[in-house]
Design an enzyme around this catalytic site. Structure first.
Site, PDB file in Angstrom:
ATOM      1  N   SER A 135     -17.538  12.510 -62.769  1.00 39.32           N
ATOM      2  CA  SER A 135     -17.748  14.033 -62.573  1.00 39.32           C
ATOM      3  C   SER A 135     -16.551  14.690 -62.849  1.00 39.32           C
ATOM      4  CB  SER A 135     -17.919  14.187 -60.899  1.00 39.32           C
ATOM      5  OG  SER A 135     -17.770  15.461 -60.526  1.00 39.32           O
ATOM      6  N   GLU A 137     -15.522  16.879 -60.849  1.00 42.84           N
ATOM      7  CA  GLU A 137     -14.697  17.123 -59.709  1.00 42.84           C
ATOM      8  C   GLU A 137     -13.495  16.107 -59.735  1.00 42.84           C
ATOM      9  OE1 GLU A 137     -15.452  18.844 -56.492  1.00 42.84           O
ATOM     10  OE2 GLU A 137     -16.288  20.021 -58.074  1.00 42.84           O
ATOM     11  N   TYR A 158     -15.382  12.874 -51.980  1.00 36.39           N
ATOM     12  CA  TYR A 158     -16.266  12.630 -53.180  1.00 36.39           C
ATOM     13  C   TYR A 158     -15.329  12.529 -54.295  1.00 36.39           C
ATOM     14  CZ  TYR A 158     -19.469  13.692 -56.820  1.00 36.39           C
ATOM     15  OH  TYR A 158     -20.272  13.519 -57.893  1.00 36.39           O
TER      16      TYR A 158
HETATM   17  P1  NAP Z   1     -28.567  13.658 -56.585  1.00 35.35           P
HETATM   18  O1  NAP Z   1     -29.809  14.541 -57.036  1.00 35.35           O
HETATM   19  O2  NAP Z   1     -27.922  13.817 -55.307  1.00 35.35           O
HETATM   20  O3  NAP Z   1     -29.135  12.203 -56.443  1.00 35.35           O
HETATM   21  C1  NAP Z   1     -28.370  10.965 -55.807  1.00 35.35           C
HETATM   22  C2  NAP Z   1     -29.278   9.862 -56.202  1.00 35.35           C
HETATM   23  O4  NAP Z   1     -28.570   8.672 -55.452  1.00 35.35           O
HETATM   24  C3  NAP Z   1     -30.643   9.913 -55.272  1.00 35.35           C
HETATM   25  O5  NAP Z   1     -31.518   9.170 -56.022  1.00 35.35           O
HETATM   26  C4  NAP Z   1     -30.124   9.213 -53.924  1.00 35.35           C
HETATM   27  O6  NAP Z   1     -31.397   8.774 -53.166  1.00 35.35           O
HETATM   28  C5  NAP Z   1     -29.607   8.052 -54.414  1.00 35.35           C
HETATM   29  N1  NAP Z   1     -28.435   7.473 -53.434  1.00 35.35           N
HETATM   30  C6  NAP Z   1     -27.804   8.038 -52.598  1.00 35.35           C
HETATM   31  N2  NAP Z   1     -27.124   7.318 -51.889  1.00 35.35           N
HETATM   32  C7  NAP Z   1     -27.602   5.695 -52.277  1.00 35.35           C
HETATM   33  C8  NAP Z   1     -27.455   4.519 -51.654  1.00 35.35           C
HETATM   34  N3  NAP Z   1     -26.552   4.205 -50.886  1.00 35.35           N
HETATM   35  N4  NAP Z   1     -28.063   3.396 -52.441  1.00 35.35           N
HETATM   36  C9  NAP Z   1     -28.655   3.617 -53.777  1.00 35.35           C
HETATM   37  N5  NAP Z   1     -29.158   5.242 -54.021  1.00 35.35           N
HETATM   38  C10 NAP Z   1     -28.568   5.998 -53.275  1.00 35.35           C
HETATM   39  O7  NAP Z   1     -27.448  13.645 -57.562  1.00 35.35           O
HETATM   40  P2  NAP Z   1     -27.574  13.867 -59.195  1.00 35.35           P
HETATM   41  O8  NAP Z   1     -27.270  15.471 -59.261  1.00 35.35           O
HETATM   42  O9  NAP Z   1     -29.035  13.558 -59.744  1.00 35.35           O
HETATM   43  O10 NAP Z   1     -26.410  13.243 -59.784  1.00 35.35           O
HETATM   44  C11 NAP Z   1     -26.323  11.650 -60.337  1.00 35.35           C
HETATM   45  C12 NAP Z   1     -25.348  11.311 -60.425  1.00 35.35           C
HETATM   46  O11 NAP Z   1     -24.282  11.943 -61.315  1.00 35.35           O
HETATM   47  C13 NAP Z   1     -24.476  11.221 -59.130  1.00 35.35           C
HETATM   48  O12 NAP Z   1     -23.413   9.972 -59.053  1.00 35.35           O
HETATM   49  C14 NAP Z   1     -23.469  12.164 -59.123  1.00 35.35           C
HETATM   50  O13 NAP Z   1     -22.327  12.234 -58.137  1.00 35.35           O
HETATM   51  C15 NAP Z   1     -23.294  12.418 -60.545  1.00 35.35           C
HETATM   52  N6  NAP Z   1     -22.887  13.702 -60.996  1.00 35.35           N
HETATM   53  C16 NAP Z   1     -23.849  14.889 -60.994  1.00 35.35           C
HETATM   54  C17 NAP Z   1     -23.421  15.950 -61.413  1.00 35.35           C
HETATM   55  C18 NAP Z   1     -24.253  17.166 -61.542  1.00 35.35           C
HETATM   56  O14 NAP Z   1     -23.837  18.424 -61.472  1.00 35.35           O
HETATM   57  N7  NAP Z   1     -25.501  17.065 -60.850  1.00 35.35           N
HETATM   58  C19 NAP Z   1     -22.099  16.294 -62.271  1.00 35.35           C
HETATM   59  C20 NAP Z   1     -21.325  15.278 -62.307  1.00 35.35           C
HETATM   60  C21 NAP Z   1     -21.692  13.877 -61.755  1.00 35.35           C
HETATM   61  P3  NAP Z   1     -32.301   9.624 -52.293  1.00 35.35           P
HETATM   62  O15 NAP Z   1     -33.195  10.321 -52.908  1.00 35.35           O
HETATM   63  O16 NAP Z   1     -32.988   8.454 -51.249  1.00 35.35           O
HETATM   64  O17 NAP Z   1     -31.362  10.525 -51.433  1.00 35.35           O
HETATM   65  O1  F7E Z   2     -20.788  24.032 -55.148  1.00 42.19           O
HETATM   66  C1  F7E Z   2     -19.268  26.990 -53.975  1.00 42.19           C
HETATM   67  C2  F7E Z   2     -18.486  25.965 -53.591  1.00 42.19           C
HETATM   68  O2  F7E Z   2     -22.187  22.260 -53.989  1.00 42.19           O
HETATM   69  C3  F7E Z   2     -20.392  24.757 -56.523  1.00 42.19           C
HETATM   70  C4  F7E Z   2     -22.118  18.061 -57.337  1.00 42.19           C
HETATM   71  O3  F7E Z   2     -23.409  17.783 -58.228  1.00 42.19           O
HETATM   72  O4  F7E Z   2     -21.261  19.362 -59.291  1.00 42.19           O
HETATM   73  C5  F7E Z   2     -21.400  19.249 -57.816  1.00 42.19           C
HETATM   74  O5  F7E Z   2     -20.507  19.806 -56.956  1.00 42.19           O
HETATM   75  C6  F7E Z   2     -19.198  25.741 -56.044  1.00 42.19           C
HETATM   76  C7  F7E Z   2     -18.008  25.370 -55.203  1.00 42.19           C
HETATM   77  O6  F7E Z   2     -21.350  21.993 -56.484  1.00 42.19           O
HETATM   78  C8  F7E Z   2     -21.595  27.771 -51.247  1.00 42.19           C
HETATM   79  O7  F7E Z   2     -17.512  25.957 -52.955  1.00 42.19           O
HETATM   80  C9  F7E Z   2     -20.293  28.773 -52.452  1.00 42.19           C
HETATM   81  O8  F7E Z   2     -16.997  25.771 -55.259  1.00 42.19           O
HETATM   82  O9  F7E Z   2     -23.139  23.593 -55.992  1.00 42.19           O
HETATM   83  P1  F7E Z   2     -21.931  22.863 -55.408  1.00 42.19           P
HETATM   84  P2  F7E Z   2     -20.203  21.280 -56.622  1.00 42.19           P
HETATM   85  O10 F7E Z   2     -19.263  21.218 -55.413  1.00 42.19           O
HETATM   86  O11 F7E Z   2     -19.380  21.771 -57.898  1.00 42.19           O
HETATM   87  C10 F7E Z   2     -20.167  18.137 -59.169  1.00 42.19           C
HETATM   88  C11 F7E Z   2     -19.829  18.096 -60.765  1.00 42.19           C
HETATM   89  C12 F7E Z   2     -20.685  16.724 -58.901  1.00 42.19           C
HETATM   90  O12 F7E Z   2     -20.207  15.650 -59.280  1.00 42.19           O
HETATM   91  C13 F7E Z   2     -21.342  16.982 -57.643  1.00 42.19           C
HETATM   92  O13 F7E Z   2     -22.025  15.681 -57.065  1.00 42.19           O
HETATM   93  O14 F7E Z   2     -20.138  26.681 -55.057  1.00 42.19           O
HETATM   94  N1  F7E Z   2     -20.323  27.658 -53.047  1.00 42.19           N
HETATM   95  N2  F7E Z   2     -20.833  28.964 -51.479  1.00 42.19           N
HETATM   96  C14 F7E Z   2     -21.094  26.886 -52.440  1.00 42.19           C
HETATM   97  N3  F7E Z   2     -21.708  25.649 -52.525  1.00 42.19           N
HETATM   98  C15 F7E Z   2     -22.740  25.130 -51.887  1.00 42.19           C
HETATM   99  N4  F7E Z   2     -23.045  24.063 -51.899  1.00 42.19           N
HETATM  100  N5  F7E Z   2     -23.176  26.074 -50.820  1.00 42.19           N
HETATM  101  C16 F7E Z   2     -22.899  27.185 -50.509  1.00 42.19           C
HETATM  102  O15 F7E Z   2     -23.255  27.972 -49.557  1.00 42.19           O
END
Ligand code: NAP
Ligand code: F7E
Length: 349
Positions: A135, A137, A158
């Site tokens: 990520s 992050e 995280y």
């Molecule tokens: P998500 O919607 O939160 O999905 C996470 C998945 O992981 C869900 O299927 C969840 O199952 C499963 N999970 C959670 N805990 C688990 C456990 N203990 N054992 C097995 N499965 C488990 O996340 P996403 O946005 O699709 O992201 C997919 C991956 O990419 C994650 O690793 C995330 O950290 C990473 N990532 C995401 C982003 C982004 O912007 N979306 C960017 C960079 C990296 P349940 O449905 O049962 O909760």
């Molecule tokens: O926050 C601000 C918050 O929770 C984005 C995950 O998929 O992307 C995701 O992480 C920004 C942050 O995503 C609210 O403070 C303001 O600056 O949508 P987010 P994230 O933290 O960037 C990365 C790439 C991952 O890997 C992660 O798994 O938005 N923000 N107000 C807020 N965020 C949330 N959630 N809720 C608010 O009310």
């Protein structure tokens, strides 16, 4: 020979897009799902087929990345050619509430899978290619634009856990000669995004407010900047990394950054709503340490593998708002028919 892929986290946003993508490419797709007291496979409804059907190519297996022996059983049963490790407690703010659990799932969960893969390959002689969902992050406080050469400076439990997972993956690649690739993906969103992430929280709420189902939207820091792309584009990059001749680590990003305020502006415009009159700040959504500015430099994957994003920031906002206006309309119809419509978005995330 039919290629078999195993996806951890298949029920999540990316898992569902990746499963669809791989099925369309002719793969047999296997997913690890957690046992829950309610159904948690809603995002897979459109591709789910009864496994008793001859034509079925999607199979789900109970498992959890906190349970190493279960993972080993699934791998031995499926005998996959590729594994995509997408499972995570993926909410950054929640990771401050549950740091130990987040570490167990995100960091040690990855190690459990890698070690199971290493043993499987050593015992059977069959190869498995492994994708690790890293990520942006991980870059945290490092200055933009962030590329593969940018140092990691994680700002949440995280992110620290994702850095550990990244280095476990690199170490297993180098120590055992395994085909393991790390994607370093910047934020990617969609109409399937979890409703506690800021983009979806905004589009869900503004659509409901527009139709009179909700009054206010409570948010945290509006100044944070993110490089937001479309999830369907990003799962293609995951597959490209495993389809490449050699393993490697790749940043995946649009190269464009917007603040949360700019996202609100664009979503408000699409809804025909003045967001300033409905948004209020709630400190509970602030993070103890914030990531202020992410903007990715994805030249490596563009040059080496030919990947590029297809959906622009404006198109992304529009498709999410349009989807959520449709959902709000359905909710309004239910409300008018006397059903209780629960609005959760304004008190979560
Ligand atoms: P998500 O919607 O939160 O999905 C996470 C998945 O992981 C869900 O299927 C969840 O199952 C499963 N999970 C959670 N805990 C688990 C456990 N203990 N054992 C097995 N499965 C488990 O996340 P996403 O946005 O699709 O992201 C997919 C991956 O990419 C994650 O690793 C995330 O950290 C990473 N990532 C995401 C982003 C982004 O912007 N979306 C960017 C960079 C990296 P349940 O449905 O049962 O909760
Ligand atoms: O926050 C601000 C918050 O929770 C984005 C995950 O998929 O992307 C995701 O992480 C920004 C942050 O995503 C609210 O403070 C303001 O600056 O949508 P987010 P994230 O933290 O960037 C990365 C790439 C991952 O890997 C992660 O798994 O938005 N923000 N107000 C807020 N965020 C949330 N959630 N809720 C608010 O009310």
């Amino acid at each position: 020979m039919i290629k078999k892929a195993l996806i951890s986290g298949i029920t999540g946003q990316d898992g569902s897009f990746l499963a669809e993508f791989l099925l369309a490419k002719g793969y047999q797709v296997h997913g690890i799902v957690r046992r829950a007291s309610t159904f948690n496979t809603e995002r897979l409804d459109s591709i789910y087929a009864d496994p008793h059907e001859q034509s079925a190519r999607l199979y789900l297996h109970y498992g959890d990345v906190t349970d190493g022996s279960g993972l080993r059983h699934v791998i031995a049963k499926v005998q996959p050619h590729e594994i995509y490790n997408l499972a995570a407690q993926s909410h950054v703010r929640v990771s401050f509430d549950q740091p130990e659990y987040t570490g167990d799932v995100v960091a040690i969960g990855t190690l459990r899978l890698l070690d199971a893969v290493r043993d499987y390959i050593q015992n059977t002689g069959q190869q498995i290619r492994f994708y690790q969902a890293g990520s942006s992050e991980m870059f945290g406080a490092s200055k933009p634009p962030q590329s593969e050469a940018t140092p990691f400076y994680p700002r949440s439990p995280y992110a620290v856990s994702k850095v550990a997972a990244h280095w476990y993956a690199v170490n297993y690649r180098e120590a055992y000669g395994l085909f393991i690739s790390n994607g370093i993906l910047f934020n990617h969103e969609s109409e399937r995004r979890g409703e506690t992430f800021v983009t979806r929280k905004i589009t869900r709420a503004l659509a409901r407010i527009k139709l009179g189902l909700q009054q206010k939207l409570f948010l945290g820091n509006l100044d944070a900047r993110r490089d937001w792309g479309y999830a369907a584009d990003y799962v293609e990059a995951m597959w490209m990394m495993l389809d490449a001749a050699d393993p490697g680590d790749y940043v995946v990003a649009t190269g464009e950054s917007h603040s949360v305020r700019e996202f609100l502006e664009a979503a408000g415009d699409r809804c025909g709503l003045d967001w300033k009159s409905v948004v209020e700040t709630d400190p509970r959504y602030l993070r103890p340490t914030e990531v202020d500015y992410l903007m990715g430099d994805s030249s490596k994957i563009r040059k080496t593998l030919g990947w590029k994003p297809k959906v622009s920031f404006e198109e992304l906002v529009h498709l999410m708002v349009d989807h959520d206006l449709e959902l709000a309309l359905q909710e309004l119809t239910l409300a008018k028919a006397g059903h209780k419509v629960v609005v959760r978005g304004s008190s979560h995330g």
